[in-house]
Structures are given as C-alpha cells and as structure tokens.
Motif scaffolding. Structure first.
Motif, short mmCIF file in Angstrom:
data_model
loop_
_atom_site.label_atom_id
_atom_site.label_comp_id
_atom_site.label_asym_id
_atom_site.label_seq_id
_atom_site.Cartn_x
_atom_site.Cartn_y
_atom_site.Cartn_z
N THR A 150 0.85 -1.19 0.00
CA THR A 150 0.00 0.00 0.00
C THR A 150 0.89 1.24 0.00
OG1 THR A 150 -1.49 -1.26 1.38
CG2 THR A 150 -1.94 1.08 1.19
N THR A 151 0.47 2.29 -0.74
CA THR A 151 1.37 3.45 -0.82
C THR A 151 0.91 4.64 0.02
OG1 THR A 151 0.22 4.09 -2.85
CG2 THR A 151 2.26 2.85 -3.10
N GLU A 152 -0.35 4.65 0.41
CA GLU A 152 -0.86 5.79 1.19
C GLU A 152 -1.63 5.30 2.39
OE1 GLU A 152 -3.57 8.64 -0.63
OE2 GLU A 152 -2.01 9.04 -2.13
N MET A 153 -1.56 6.08 3.48
CA MET A 153 -2.34 5.71 4.65
C MET A 153 -3.80 6.10 4.45
SD MET A 153 -1.02 6.53 8.46
CE MET A 153 0.61 6.96 7.95
N ARG A 154 -4.70 5.34 5.03
CA ARG A 154 -6.11 5.73 4.94
C ARG A 154 -6.33 6.99 5.77
NH1 ARG A 154 -10.38 2.02 6.15
NH2 ARG A 154 -9.50 1.85 8.22
N PRO A 155 -7.33 7.80 5.40
CA PRO A 155 -7.56 9.02 6.19
C PRO A 155 -7.81 8.70 7.66
CG PRO A 155 -9.19 8.77 4.41
CD PRO A 155 -8.28 7.60 4.32
N ARG A 156 -7.45 9.64 8.48
CA ARG A 156 -7.54 9.42 9.93
C ARG A 156 -8.96 9.01 10.36
NH1 ARG A 156 -3.68 9.03 14.06
NH2 ARG A 156 -4.92 8.84 15.94
N TRP A 157 -9.98 9.68 9.79
CA TRP A 157 -11.34 9.38 10.27
C TRP A 157 -11.72 7.93 10.00
CZ3 TRP A 157 -15.23 7.59 7.13
CH2 TRP A 157 -15.13 7.83 5.75
N ARG A 158 -11.19 7.35 8.91
CA ARG A 158 -11.47 5.95 8.64
C ARG A 158 -10.77 5.05 9.65
NH1 ARG A 158 -14.38 5.22 4.37
NH2 ARG A 158 -14.23 6.61 2.59
N ARG A 159 -9.51 5.37 9.91
CA ARG A 159 -8.78 4.56 10.89
C ARG A 159 -9.44 4.66 12.26
NH1 ARG A 159 -3.39 6.96 10.84
NH2 ARG A 159 -4.04 8.45 9.26
N CYS A 160 -9.93 5.85 12.59
CA CYS A 160 -10.56 6.04 13.90
C CYS A 160 -11.92 5.34 13.98
CB CYS A 160 -10.70 7.53 14.22
SG CYS A 160 -9.10 8.30 14.57
N SER A 161 -12.66 5.34 12.87
CA SER A 161 -13.95 4.63 12.88
C SER A 161 -13.71 3.14 13.08
CB SER A 161 -14.69 4.85 11.55
OG SER A 161 -14.93 6.22 11.35
N ALA A 162 -12.70 2.60 12.37
CA ALA A 162 -12.36 1.19 12.52
C ALA A 162 -11.89 0.90 13.94
CB ALA A 162 -11.29 0.78 11.51
N ALA A 163 -11.17 1.86 14.53
CA ALA A 163 -10.64 1.66 15.89
C ALA A 163 -11.78 1.55 16.90
CB ALA A 163 -9.70 2.81 16.26
N VAL A 164 -12.83 2.36 16.75
CA VAL A 164 -13.95 2.27 17.69
C VAL A 164 -14.69 0.95 17.50
CG1 VAL A 164 -16.01 3.39 18.63
CG2 VAL A 164 -14.21 4.79 17.59
N ASP A 165 -14.86 0.54 16.26
CA ASP A 165 -15.50 -0.74 16.00
C ASP A 165 -14.71 -1.88 16.63
OD1 ASP A 165 -17.52 -2.39 14.49
OD2 ASP A 165 -15.68 -3.16 13.61
N ASP A 166 -13.41 -1.74 16.63
CA ASP A 166 -12.54 -2.74 17.22
C ASP A 166 -12.59 -2.70 18.75
OD1 ASP A 166 -10.56 -4.79 17.02
OD2 ASP A 166 -9.07 -3.31 17.63
N GLY A 167 -12.56 -1.49 19.31
CA GLY A 167 -12.48 -1.34 20.77
C GLY A 167 -13.81 -1.52 21.47
N LEU A 168 -14.89 -1.06 20.84
CA LEU A 168 -16.22 -1.13 21.47
C LEU A 168 -17.21 -1.76 20.48
CD1 LEU A 168 -16.27 2.55 22.85
CD2 LEU A 168 -15.86 0.49 24.20
#
Ligand SMILES: [Zn+2]
Length: 685
Positions: free
Chosen positions: A347-365
């Motif tokens: 992969t050459t680019e990081m996903r936007p922060r809001w996507r990573r954060c949405s995934a993080a909440v789904d993972d954590g809660l």
C-alpha cells in the motif's frame, strides 16, 4: 485456538497488521448503482470466453475500471461496501462526539473514543508518554519473576510478548470454558517469514530489521545501538518461530489440544511459574489447562535461561512499540505504516484518519457501536429473507446427504444429526455486551485503547472455568463477513454482509442465491470440511465417521489439495493446497448446495427465460457468485495472502470450484477440453 471459519479475509492486511479486527474501509457507491438487474454488464470482459476463464469473463471490465486506491492493498466490491459501512459508522461517531450524552452511556463512550482518536494535536504532544509506565517496568526487570510479571502486564494491554493466554471451549467437553496458552511472540505475520530462505523472504527480513532500527531510534536510542537491538529482536523471534507450528499444522485440532494439569505444564517449563503468572494476569487459579503447542513452550523455557536479561528488555520494548506505534504521535504512526502498509502489503498511502478512527472504535467497542449501527441501518425484512434462504440451504444439504453415494448410512445419520443441531445467528446479538465497567474519556487515545483491551482481556479470562455462553458473537454487527464455529456448531451472519453485492432484496433471487446463498452454503459446509468434520453436533472433538467414509472423504479432499497446489500466484509461488483445503471444500460445497437450494426454490414458478443482460437464471446464479469475488490485489498483498491465508485468492475461489461443477458446465455450454472443465473433477457434496 478459537476455530471460527470465516467467509473471507478481505482487508486482512489492514485488519491484522494495523491491529484492528474489522478493517475494510469506506465510502463508494458502486454496490448501490448496480442496475436493478443485479449485475452491470460493463463489469465484464466479453472478449474472454466464460469457459476459458470465468472470473475474468465476469469481472475483467470491473478490474480494469477500478484500480486499487493508494490506501488499500486490495480492492473489490466488498471493500466498496465496507467504505460505505464505514462512512455510516463515521456519521454515527461524529454525531456521538458532538452531543453531550449521559456520562457512562454507550453513546458517550463511542463518541469520546472516536474524539480522542481524532485529536492528533493532543496525541502528538504526548509523544511516548502513554507507554512510559510500561517502559519503566521493562527497564526495571532484573530476574525471572520480574520478567514474568512484566509479560503479564504487557499481554493484558495487547502487547504480544512471548505467547498468548486466553479462554477457549474445551475440545473434549463442549459445555466448559478452559484456560489455554498458545504460541506467539512474533512481530512478522507468520512463523514462515522467519524460516523461509527465498530471496523475497530474506528481503522482507532485511526491511524488518531496518524498520525496527528506525523505531528504536524514534524511542531515543543511538543509531548503532538501535541496529544491534534490531538484530537481537530478530534472533529471539526467530527462535520462537522455529519452535512454532506452521499454519497448516495449526488447522489440525488434534495437534493443538494438549490438556494437562498445571503441575505437568510446570514440568514442561521449569523456569516459568504458571501459578504466579495466572495471579499476575488476573486469571482464576487453574488445576488444568490446554497447552496448545507444548514444543513451543519447552523452547520458550529454554530461551529464558539462554537469553540475557538485557536482550529480553530489548525484545519487550520492541513488542511494546510494535503494538502501540499506531496509537502514538505521528512519527511512530508513519514508521509503522512504512513497514506494515508499504512493505508487507504494497500500500502506498495511509487511509484518512477518520477511517482509521472509525475502525478503531468498531474494534475497541464492537457491540456498543454495533448496537447503534443496527438500530439505524439493519432492516428487519432483510433478516427474514436471509433466514428463509438459510433454511432452504440446510434443506438442500439434507437432501444432498441422502443421495451421496460415497457415504455410508451410518455416517449419513450422524451428519444429519449434526445438521439438525446447527444454530443460526443473523444480524446482531440478542444480548449485548455490557460496557458499564469500562471508563472511556477524551484525555488519551492510547489510554482508551489500552483500557478497552484490558477490559476485553478481563472479560475473556473471567469465562475460564464457567459454562460456555452460546449467545456470544465473534464478529461485530457491521462486519462484512460471516463465520462457522465448529465448537458451537453455529453459523453467524452479521448485519454488515446482508447488503450490496452479497444480498439485495430488490434483485432476482438467482443472483442472491449465487452470492449470499453460496456464502451461507460455504459456512454450513465448514461443519463438514476437513476440520469441522472432526467435531460432533455438540462441538466436541470426537469422530463420528466410519473409518471407510473418513478415508473416502480424505481422498476427495486430496483432489482439492492437488487442484489448488496447481494454481500459480506468481512465478515460483503457488497456492498451498493443504493450507486452503478447508476453505476450498467449503467454496465448492457452498456453491453446490446453494445451486440445489436455488433450483428447489424455483420449482413450479415461471422463470421468464433470459434477463435483459441475456443470462438464463442458472447463468445469473454463477455470475452473482463471481461478481462478489471480484478483486484487484497488489502483488505484495497477494503474496502475503498466499503465504498466510487459508482462503485461496479470489480468481481461484471462482474458477477452482466452478471448473469442478457440472451445473456450471451445463449453464454455459462448456466442453471437455475447455479450461473451465476440469478433467477428473472433484466432487464432495
Ligand atoms: Zn470459510
């Protein structure tokens, strides 16, 4: 080992390497814009004949017109659906972050979790501070006891030092939850990354060393020291890897079940005191446990003597930063992506922060956010339609078993009993997880993630010694995936997969049976694949086959192994037939059973011949399946999957099973000699 058999590992890279369990991400409209017909012919490559390469025939146009976005290792309709689901989660999270919800409510927690993740200013200002306490514990280690105490402390927050400990259902008594220790302690995705000798593997290890060196420098070490530390870590991890089972061996339940008294486990690892460890990690004291890979623990115990304390400190520090980097300030996030995203996945680019954060909440809660998601986005009508399909598929397999010439009446009766006992979970849990004891605030993102992980660890360990809870879910409701769990003999379909290219209540059933129907069939037949077949209707690891039937079944599995060994991923790399055997048996079985259920469902109904695309109903069925599997993959990612994933690559998941099916041959008029007509076709169900 929890033996859940999932439909797919789309987004595995983002998921596992970036440390979230759900990680397709998104916002496209592709699935929505599909014609009411159920399929858009612009997605096809009509210059390719269906009997030559069906995957390319159905998806060639789509693949050409949908290059992989820079932020992804792979791209397909499933990812597009995930982007849309993630955009929905994002809406929910933005709204929750803006309202002042009652303190302690789920809404407050998901809102604050998300807001803390988005607050990069606060995160950057803190630097390494969130892991200061853990770094100090590591620096203070001086003997075996402190090495053990610190391991427990780190494991609780998700740092994978040495091995993993958690709960599992007892293979021998499916009513009971036991404690289990498993191999672990690696920084690369699989033990083979350490042991393979080809140029590509050597290159990845070289880049891993460079990555670790950079991380140590970011933590404040001098360049020379950091480079030496990286070598030390690779040495320890290689020793652990060499003592680990490979991913084919891990699929064999017999190889990972070694129930023993804690006293016997103690003899296996004289340097590691299990009673002290259980106290340190907050587990109830045990009298017996499953040591999933005894040889691994024997080797680990040897290392406890041979590796100097200073080297352990280095290894622990590495594991801690490896787990935490994405929660810390920008330089750590960037360097973590450089390796896990760029090197391992291409992969050459990081996903936007809001996507990573949405995934993080789904993972954590998962069940707090999931509850809010289904309230808004899961129509009860979808559940009813899917439930009807599931029942039709179970009936079709039942019918199939009756006519199976290679299976004896004795085994057939047992198989029917297992089928009758199947439990179904569709959409979301009946009973939601209780997060009232978990504190989430806006002070520190890393603090939230660590507390959520500790909460999850404590919840897991609290189950040990108790009766199995049949209501539990292993995926969050928005997940675009499904699983079969042989230990509970259940199939589970989260709300997330019941939409788009998988299931669309507005299109013809022929497409839905080809797509979600085959996924349902796939999960059902996992109950009867090379692994699932070893578990009885109650989820005990207990043979219910006659010797002759088992031999017959094994031979049929061998046919699949041979077929998939023959698929070339890139020059010099083939699919590993033994690794993908179970998933490939499930793909072929799923298609077969779903096709039969589809035929049954249209009995006596006027079909109206070809649709406006020119496809007969039978052809629509196969197109529906192939379209769902469309995917562009980066070569790095294809390599990663071929090495680690028990699912074959998408094109082989289409052409592999279909070239074994007479129904496919008939639907498209393929002739013997065509590539899609396999000589000596494999047939199981
Ligand atoms: Zn599967």
């Amino acid at each position: 080992m929890i033996l859940r058999r999932v439909w797919a590992v789309m987004g595995l890279g983002v998921a596992i390497l970036a440390g979230t369990t759900l990680a397709f991400a998104g916002g496209g409209q592709g699935a929505d814009s599909q014609a009411k017909l159920g399929f858009d012919v612009a997605n096809m490559n009509k210059t390719c004949k269906p009997c030559d390469d069906f995957y390319k025939y159905v998806n060639g146009g789509w693949m050409k017109n949908n290059p992989i976005p820079a932020q992804y290792p792979a791209w397909g309709p499933g990812q597009i659906m995930f982007e849309r689901t993630e955009a929905r989660l994002h809406d929910i999270l933005e709204a929750a972050a803006k309202t002042s919800a009652a303190a302690g409510s789920n809404e407050q927690k998901v809102g604050d979790y998300y807001a803390s993740c988005m607050d990069t200013k606060a995160i950057d200002a803190k630097g390494l501070k969130p892991i200061d306490g853990d770094l100090q514990s590591i620096a203070a280690m001086h003997d075996g006891a402190s090495l053990l105490e610190t391991a427990a402390r780190l494991q609780v927050n998700g740092t994978g030092v040495l091995f993993a400990y958690g709960s599992d259902q007892d293979f021998a008594d499916s009513t009971q939850v036991i404690g289990e220790v498993r191999q672990g302690g690696l920084g690369l995705p699989d033990r083979d990354y350490y042991t393979r000798d080809d140029d590509k593997s050597k290159e990845i290890r070289k880049q891993y060393i460079e990555h670790m060196t950079k991380m140590f420098v970011l933590m404040g070490d001098a360049q020379d020291k950091a480079a030496a530390e990286a070598q030390t870590v690779l040495g320890i991890e290689t020793s652990l890897a060499k003592a680990s089972l490979n991913n084919v061996e891990l699929r064999d339940p017999q190889k990972i079940y070694h129930m023993m008294s804690v006293a016997d486990a103690q003899k296996l690892t004289p340097k590691w005191n299990w009673d002290t460890y259980f106290r340190a990690i907050g587990s109830a004291e045990l009298s017996k446990m499953n040591v999933a890979q005894p040889e691994f623990f024997k080797a680990m115990d040897g290392l406890l003597t041979s590796v100097p304390m200073e080297d352990w400190k280095t290894y622990y520090r590495w594991q801690l930063i490896h787990r935490s980097a994405r929660l810390l300030s920008d330089p750590f996030v960037q360097e973590n992506f450089n390796f896990t995203g760029r090197v391992l996945e291409g992969t050459t680019e990081m996903r936007p922060r809001w996507r990573r954060c949405s995934a993080a909440v789904d993972d954590g809660l998962p069940e707090a956010l999931g509850q809010m998601y289904v309230a808004k986005y899961f129509p009860p009508a979808a559940k009813a339609r899917v439930l009807e399909m599931v029942h039709n598929l179970l009936a079709a397999l039942h019918e199939d078993l009756k006519g199976l010439e290679w299976m004896s009446p004795e085994t057939r009766k047992a198989a029917e009993e297992k089928l009758q006992a199947f439990a179904l979970k569709i959409g979301y849990p009946d009973k939601w997880r209780d997060y009232s004891k978990l504190k989430i605030d806006r002070d520190s993102y890393a603090g939230n993630v660590f507390r959520a992980t500790e909460f999850e660890t404590a919840r897991d360990l609290a189950k040990i010694g108790k009766a199995v809870d049949h209501a539990e879910w292993g995926m969050s409701p928005p997940t675009i995936n499904a699983y079969y769990n042989p230990q509970l003999n259940e199939i589970v379909f989260p709300a997330g997969i019941l939409q788009g290219v998988f299931f669309d209540p507005d299109r013809s059933d022929s497409y839905n049976y080809g797509a979600i129907g085959s996924v349902i069939g796939h999960e059902i037949t996992h109950g009867f694949d090379d692994e699932g077949a070893q578990f009885d209707p109650k989820g005990n690891l207990k043979n219910w086959w006659t010797e002759k039937d088992l031999k017959n079944f094994g031979e049929r599995g061998e046919c699949i192994v041979k077929q998939f060994d023959g698929f070339e991923v890139e020059k010099g790399l083939h699919e590993n037939g033994k690794l993908v055997e179970g998933e490939s048996i499930a793909d072929l079985g799923g298609l077969t059973i779903s096709f039969a259920a589809f035929q049954k469902s249209i009995e006596g109904k006027p079909l109206g011949g070809k649709d406006a695309n020119g496809f007969t109903p039978d052809q629509q069925f196969f197109v529906g399946y192939a379209a769902m599997a469309a995917m562009n993959l980066r070569p790095e990612y294809a390599r990663l999957l071929a090495n680690t994933d028990p699912h074959p690559l998408p094109e082989f998941r289409v052409n592999g099973p279909m070239s074994n099916m007479e129904a496919f041959r008939k639907a498209f008029g393929c002739k013997s000699g065509d590539a899609m007509v396999r000589e000596g076709a494999c047939k199981i169900w």
